[in-house]
Design an enzyme around this catalytic site. Structure first.
Site, PDB file in Angstrom:
ATOM      1  N   LYS A   1     -44.519   3.303 -11.030  1.00  0.00           N
ATOM      2  CA  LYS A   1     -44.238   3.898  -9.807  1.00  0.00           C
ATOM      3  C   LYS A   1     -42.990   4.724 -10.004  1.00  0.00           C
ATOM      4  CE  LYS A   1     -45.422   2.757  -5.412  1.00  0.00           C
ATOM      5  NZ  LYS A   1     -46.644   3.599  -5.195  1.00  0.00           N
TER       6      LYS A   1
HETATM    7  N1  PMP Z   1     -52.513   4.874  -6.776  1.00  0.00           N
HETATM    8  C1  PMP Z   1     -51.468   5.642  -6.418  1.00  0.00           C
HETATM    9  C2  PMP Z   1     -51.283   6.848  -7.110  1.00  0.00           C
HETATM   10  C3  PMP Z   1     -50.481   4.916  -5.712  1.00  0.00           C
HETATM   11  O1  PMP Z   1     -49.302   5.237  -5.435  1.00  0.00           O
HETATM   12  C4  PMP Z   1     -50.885   3.684  -5.115  1.00  0.00           C
HETATM   13  C5  PMP Z   1     -50.014   3.003  -4.148  1.00  0.00           C
HETATM   14  N2  PMP Z   1     -49.084   2.177  -4.727  1.00  0.00           N
HETATM   15  C6  PMP Z   1     -52.036   3.063  -5.381  1.00  0.00           C
HETATM   16  C7  PMP Z   1     -52.898   3.833  -6.320  1.00  0.00           C
HETATM   17  C8  PMP Z   1     -52.412   1.917  -5.055  1.00  0.00           C
HETATM   18  O2  PMP Z   1     -51.761   0.888  -5.579  1.00  0.00           O
HETATM   19  P1  PMP Z   1     -51.662  -0.492  -4.748  1.00  0.00           P
HETATM   20  O3  PMP Z   1     -52.885  -1.317  -4.344  1.00  0.00           O
HETATM   21  O4  PMP Z   1     -50.616  -1.447  -5.868  1.00  0.00           O
HETATM   22  O5  PMP Z   1     -50.576  -0.172  -3.579  1.00  0.00           O
END
Ligand code: PMP
Length: 300
Positions: free
Chosen positions: A154
């Site tokens: 991220k």
């Molecule tokens: N895809 C993207 C691009 C994201 O930013 C997120 C949010 N973090 C997710 C998927 C979902 O990830 P998570 O379930 O870990 O929040």
């Protein structure tokens, strides 16, 4: 956004308004910051963080990929977060840690002199996409190729393309964007992974072109532990013709049904599997069903 009292920075407690950065902060100019989103839920035993260790593991991985030296372990960051939630008297909400290269040097390559700082903020933030089924628009912006970014991280810079996609979808009158990869395979939404349901079985796009979402992983585990078939696929839009249900998963949005995808001109039911997965997820995070996976970390 509802401000809380404190933001933690590198071991100090700052007043919310004092958690500021210099305009020449390196990460602001080149998109090289690592961040996370973690949810806090109200339970009968008091507030609890959901899969906080997994989020901090991903955060430290994201920072490491940018060669940032972070002097905190997952355990220390979890402890700070518990204290932050308690000091801000939150009972539920959202936690946003971010690690940045600070100011003092410009140019794309961060030099060793640049300070690295970690901030953690927390505030009350309801589910990002509400609770009703949402409408998706297929974006004209393609996901950044996995050969150009680190798709498991991220990093703020990865989100420019997501922001463009999300703004486009909203300007077209939709709730969220569905993003395809360079070869038109379905990747994910702008802050959520996607699942499809057909004849009682679940399908989700393979990783590589999607963030390995912690909510995605939660749903995969819940589905397989409850004897639902689940399959990882590489699908294009024309593979969706006979789909019964669609839903998105993410920390911010939780588990949310999709009622429509523009290109297909068909609608989906807020059907039984989406309902079951959403209910199971919400019961799990709020401690209403046993936490067999040890995913809840209580504040006190
Ligand atoms: N895809 C993207 C691009 C994201 O930013 C997120 C949010 N973090 C997710 C998927 C979902 O990830 P998570 O379930 O870990 O929040």
């Amino acid at each position: 956004m509802k401000a809380t009292k404190y933001i933690w920075k590198d071991g100090e407690w700052l007043d919310w308004d004092k958690a500021q950065l210099h305009v020449l902060t390196h990460s602001l100019h080149y998109g090289g910051a690592a961040f996370e989103g973690i949810r806090l839920y109200e339970t009968q035993r008091g507030p609890a963080l959901f899969r906080v260790q997994d989020h901090y593991r991903r955060l430290l991985f994201s920072a490491e990929q940018l060669y940032m030296e972070v002097p905190y372990s997952v355990g220390e960051l979890v402890a700070v977060t518990q204290e932050l939630v308690a000091k801000n008297q939150l009972t539920s909400g959202y936690v946003r840690p971010i690690i940045v290269y600070g100011s003092g040097q410009m140019g794309v390559t961060p030099s060793a002199e640049l300070p690295v700082s970690i901030y953690i903020a927390a505030w009350d933030w309801p589910p990002l996409l509400g609770s009703k089924p949402i409408r998706l628009s297929v974006s004209s912006f393609k996901r950044l190729p996995s050969t150009s970014i680190i798709p498991e991280a991220k990093h703020t810079g990865n989100y420019l393309s997501n922001q463009l996609a999300s703004q486009e979808a909203r300007r077209r009158g939709y709730d969220e964007a569905l993003v395809l990869d360079q070869d038109d395979y379905i990747a994910e939404a702008t802050a959520e992974n996607i699942f499809f349901v057909k004849d009682g079985k679940l399908y989700t796009p393979q990783l590589g072109n999607a963030l390995p979402g912690i909510t995605r992983d939660t749903i995969v585990q819940l589905a397989s532990d409850n004897q639902y078939g689940i399959q990882v696929v590489n699908w294009k839009m024309n593979d969706l013709k006979d789909i019964d249900e669609v839903f998105l998963t993410g920390t911010g949005a939780e588990v949310i049904a999709v009622s429509e995808i523009d290109d297909l001109q068909i609608t989906f039911d807020f059907g039984p599997i989406t309902r079951t997965m959403r209910d199971m997820y919400l019961e799990l995070v709020s401690g209403e069903i046993p936490d067999n996976y040890n995913w809840l970390t209580y504040i006190h």
